[in-house]
Design a protein around this motif. Structure first.
Motif, PDB file in Angstrom:
ATOM      1  N   ALA A 188      76.400 -14.963 -10.229  1.00 28.59           N
ATOM      2  CA  ALA A 188      76.034 -15.089  -8.809  1.00 28.59           C
ATOM      3  C   ALA A 188      77.222 -14.774  -7.906  1.00 28.59           C
ATOM      4  CB  ALA A 188      75.516 -16.499  -8.525  1.00 28.59           C
ATOM      5  N   GLY A 189      78.331 -14.397  -8.514  1.00 25.71           N
ATOM      6  CA  GLY A 189      79.517 -14.021  -7.744  1.00 25.71           C
ATOM      7  C   GLY A 189      79.418 -12.570  -7.283  1.00 25.71           C
ATOM      8  N   PRO A 242      88.849 -18.094  -7.942  1.00 31.19           N
ATOM      9  CA  PRO A 242      89.770 -17.116  -7.355  1.00 31.19           C
ATOM     10  C   PRO A 242      90.501 -17.674  -6.121  1.00 31.19           C
ATOM     11  CG  PRO A 242      87.525 -16.641  -6.649  1.00 31.19           C
ATOM     12  CD  PRO A 242      87.488 -17.954  -7.396  1.00 31.19           C
ATOM     13  N   PHE A 256      91.659  -6.239 -11.847  1.00 29.52           N
ATOM     14  CA  PHE A 256      91.026  -5.686 -10.643  1.00 29.52           C
ATOM     15  C   PHE A 256      91.992  -5.742  -9.460  1.00 29.52           C
ATOM     16  CE2 PHE A 256      86.954  -7.833 -12.397  1.00 29.52           C
ATOM     17  CZ  PHE A 256      86.683  -6.751 -13.218  1.00 29.52           C
TER      18      PHE A 256
HETATM   19  N1  LIG Z   1      87.165  -9.628  -5.962  1.00 24.29           N
HETATM   20  C1  LIG Z   1      88.388  -9.230  -6.236  1.00 24.29           C
HETATM   21  O1  LIG Z   1      89.025  -8.503  -5.460  1.00 24.29           O
HETATM   22  C2  LIG Z   1      89.056  -9.641  -7.526  1.00 24.29           C
HETATM   23  C3  LIG Z   1      90.362  -9.181  -7.761  1.00 24.29           C
HETATM   24  C4  LIG Z   1      90.979  -9.536  -8.951  1.00 24.29           C
HETATM   25  C5  LIG Z   1      90.323 -10.298  -9.881  1.00 24.29           C
HETATM   26  N2  LIG Z   1      89.060 -10.749  -9.618  1.00 24.29           N
HETATM   27  C6  LIG Z   1      88.404 -11.568 -10.644  1.00 24.29           C
HETATM   28  O2  LIG Z   1      87.105 -11.036 -10.882  1.00 24.29           O
HETATM   29  C7  LIG Z   1      86.198 -12.084 -11.201  1.00 24.29           C
HETATM   30  C8  LIG Z   1      85.007 -12.048 -10.270  1.00 24.29           C
HETATM   31  O3  LIG Z   1      85.481 -12.200  -8.944  1.00 24.29           O
HETATM   32  P1  LIG Z   1      84.542 -12.210  -7.672  1.00 24.29           P
HETATM   33  O4  LIG Z   1      85.269 -11.526  -6.592  1.00 24.29           O
HETATM   34  O5  LIG Z   1      83.194 -11.774  -8.063  1.00 24.29           O
HETATM   35  O6  LIG Z   1      84.558 -13.781  -7.355  1.00 24.29           O
HETATM   36  P2  LIG Z   1      83.350 -14.777  -7.009  1.00 24.29           P
HETATM   37  O7  LIG Z   1      83.996 -16.070  -6.655  1.00 24.29           O
HETATM   38  O8  LIG Z   1      82.438 -14.152  -6.036  1.00 24.29           O
HETATM   39  O9  LIG Z   1      82.613 -14.913  -8.405  1.00 24.29           O
HETATM   40  C9  LIG Z   1      82.963 -15.860  -9.390  1.00 24.29           C
HETATM   41  C10 LIG Z   1      81.706 -16.642  -9.747  1.00 24.29           C
HETATM   42  O10 LIG Z   1      82.060 -17.571 -10.784  1.00 24.29           O
HETATM   43  C11 LIG Z   1      81.418 -18.798 -10.530  1.00 24.29           C
HETATM   44  N3  LIG Z   1      82.200 -19.877 -11.133  1.00 24.29           N
HETATM   45  C12 LIG Z   1      83.397 -20.350 -10.732  1.00 24.29           C
HETATM   46  N4  LIG Z   1      83.783 -21.381 -11.507  1.00 24.29           N
HETATM   47  C13 LIG Z   1      82.802 -21.544 -12.435  1.00 24.29           C
HETATM   48  C14 LIG Z   1      82.612 -22.451 -13.499  1.00 24.29           C
HETATM   49  N5  LIG Z   1      83.508 -23.415 -13.777  1.00 24.29           N
HETATM   50  N6  LIG Z   1      81.487 -22.350 -14.262  1.00 24.29           N
HETATM   51  C15 LIG Z   1      80.567 -21.383 -13.987  1.00 24.29           C
HETATM   52  N7  LIG Z   1      80.687 -20.506 -12.965  1.00 24.29           N
HETATM   53  C16 LIG Z   1      81.790 -20.585 -12.199  1.00 24.29           C
HETATM   54  C17 LIG Z   1      81.379 -18.918  -9.005  1.00 24.29           C
HETATM   55  O11 LIG Z   1      80.357 -19.802  -8.551  1.00 24.29           O
HETATM   56  C18 LIG Z   1      81.165 -17.482  -8.573  1.00 24.29           C
HETATM   57  O12 LIG Z   1      79.801 -17.203  -8.351  1.00 24.29           O
HETATM   58  C19 LIG Z   1      87.014 -13.375 -11.133  1.00 24.29           C
HETATM   59  O13 LIG Z   1      87.458 -13.683 -12.421  1.00 24.29           O
HETATM   60  C20 LIG Z   1      88.170 -13.004 -10.248  1.00 24.29           C
HETATM   61  O14 LIG Z   1      89.301 -13.814 -10.499  1.00 24.29           O
HETATM   62  C21 LIG Z   1      88.412 -10.433  -8.462  1.00 24.29           C
END
Ligand SMILES: NC(=O)c1ccc[n+]([C@@H]2O[C@H](COP(=O)([O-])OP(=O)(O)OC[C@H]3O[C@@H](n4cnc5c(N)ncnc54)[C@H](O)[C@@H]3O)[C@@H](O)[C@H]2O)c1
Length: 331
Positions: A16-17, A99, A191
């Motif tokens: 859902a992220g 994050p 990323f």
């Molecule tokens: N968006 C970016 O620019 C970026 C950059 C570098 C790394 N990342 C990494 O990519 C991944 C996805 O990032 P995103 O931007 O989609 O973030 P996001 O926060 O939108 O998605 C992460 C999802 O994980 C869920 N989550 C968090 N803790 C949890 C738990 N304990 N149990 C179950 N679900 C849990 C959250 O509810 C959320 O929906 C992450 O690992 C993030 O660290 C993202």
């Protein structure tokens, strides 16, 4: 139109992220059977996560795709075990994480619970349930204070400067160890500042947009002098899917970025131009834990994954603006 559902189950954590939603939709479009898990926490607007999840449920219903969602917290050992035992996953895309840089100064324990303990639960279950491939999200933040740019994937060039980055680098070390010990195929993807439709409200693009729409000052840290390698969501998804199909004998790390860093001020100005509004900037000083510059060397991903950057900043911003207006019902 006839379609054949591919009878191999895939797990997407954090479905859902922002990135998890786009990845799940792409896998469903390719007719994979996907199981999504997320704890729908309120680190940012929970409604946005629920809306993304509803989009996935509606999409799978409308186009007869196979998607199941479970409200699971990955730090819960029993729940994680149960989902792996029930479904015989072929591949796991692990995106769930806590994050954010600034939040890591306020709630550091969240990073340990989800990014360390949660990550360990995923690793253990991949090992115990014979998962063929694990692809997980790392981050450009592992480069931290590294001065040599563009960043390449060598471990010796990592230098985290805050807890979020430290947990991501720890994931890479844990994964590399498990990969060697138990002969698991694992790929970590670093990323670089991902943006686009359904994006994250705690990130620059979304925050800039909200400030403009609400007639507030658009805040630029470090006076807009930070360089960021903004990468459009579709390019990232393309890279993740390609990593999922890449055969690696050993643990591998890939940068997934744009390879063309720009100043946050320039990025904000492009948004202002797209919206045809007058800029109202507030320049403030650099925040603790922020990196001066992120700049991906994507040669390895291009060579081995055939990764390509297709969407430029101008087009990416237009796509985001169109989605935002539609989502918030702004005419
Ligand atoms: N968006 C970016 O620019 C970026 C950059 C570098 C790394 N990342 C990494 O990519 C991944 C996805 O990032 P995103 O931007 O989609 O973030 P996001 O926060 O939108 O998605 C992460 C999802 O994980 C869920 N989550 C968090 N803790 C949890 C738990 N304990 N149990 C179950 N679900 C849990 C959250 O509810 C959320 O929906 C992450 O690992 C993030 O660290 C993202």
């Amino acid at each position: 139109m006839s379609q054949k559902i591919i009878n191999k189950k895939i797990l997407v954590t954090g479905s859902a992220g922002f990135i998890g939603y786009h990845l799940t939709k792409t896998l469903l479009r390719k007719n994979y059977e996907v199981v999504g898990i997320d704890n729908l926490n309120s680190y940012y607007d929970k409604k946005l996560k629920i809306d993304r999840n509803n989009e996935l449920l509606n999409y799978s219903k409308k186009y007869k795709k196979k998607f199941s969602f479970f409200l699971i917290d990955i730090k819960n050992k029993k729940e994680v075990y149960k989902i792996f035992k029930t479904y015989n996953f072929l591949k796991v895309f692990h995106l769930a994480a806590q994050p954010g840089v600034r939040y890591s100064f306020i709630k550091p324990h969240k990073y340990i619970e989800t990014n360390i303990l949660g990550f360990f639960n995923i690793l253990e279950n991949c090992k115990n349930h014979d998962v063929k491939k694990l692809i997980f999200a790392s981050s450009s933040s592992v480069y931290g204070a590294t001065k040599k740019i563009p960043y390449n994937e060598n471990f010796s060039e990592t230098s985290p400067i805050q807890l979020y980055a430290a947990t991501k680098l720890s994931n890479e070390i844990m994964a590399s160890t498990y990969s060697k010990l138990f002969k698991l195929q694992i790929i970590g993807l670093r990323f670089f500042t991902v943006y686009g439709p359904w994006g994250r409200p705690d990130m620059a693009m979304f925050k800039f947009m909200e400030s403009i729409i609400n007639n507030k000052e658009l805040v630029l840290y470090n006076k807009g002098e930070h360089f960021r390698d903004f990468t459009y969501i579709d390019d990232i998804i393309d890279g993740i899917v390609k990593a999922g199909n890449y055969f690696s004998k050993e643990f591998e790390i890939f940068n997934l970025g744009n390879g063309k860093p720009i100043k946050t001020l320039k990025f904000a100005l492009q948004l202002v131009k797209t919206l045809n509004v007058k800029p109202n900037f507030k320049f403030i000083k650099k925040q603790k834990g922020d990196m001066d510059k992120t700049y991906a060397d994507v040669k390895k991903a291009k060579r081995l994954l055939k990764y390509k950057n297709k969407v430029n900043i101008e087009k990416g911003i237009i796509n985001f603006v169109n989605w935002y207006k539609n989502y918030k019902k702004i005419i």
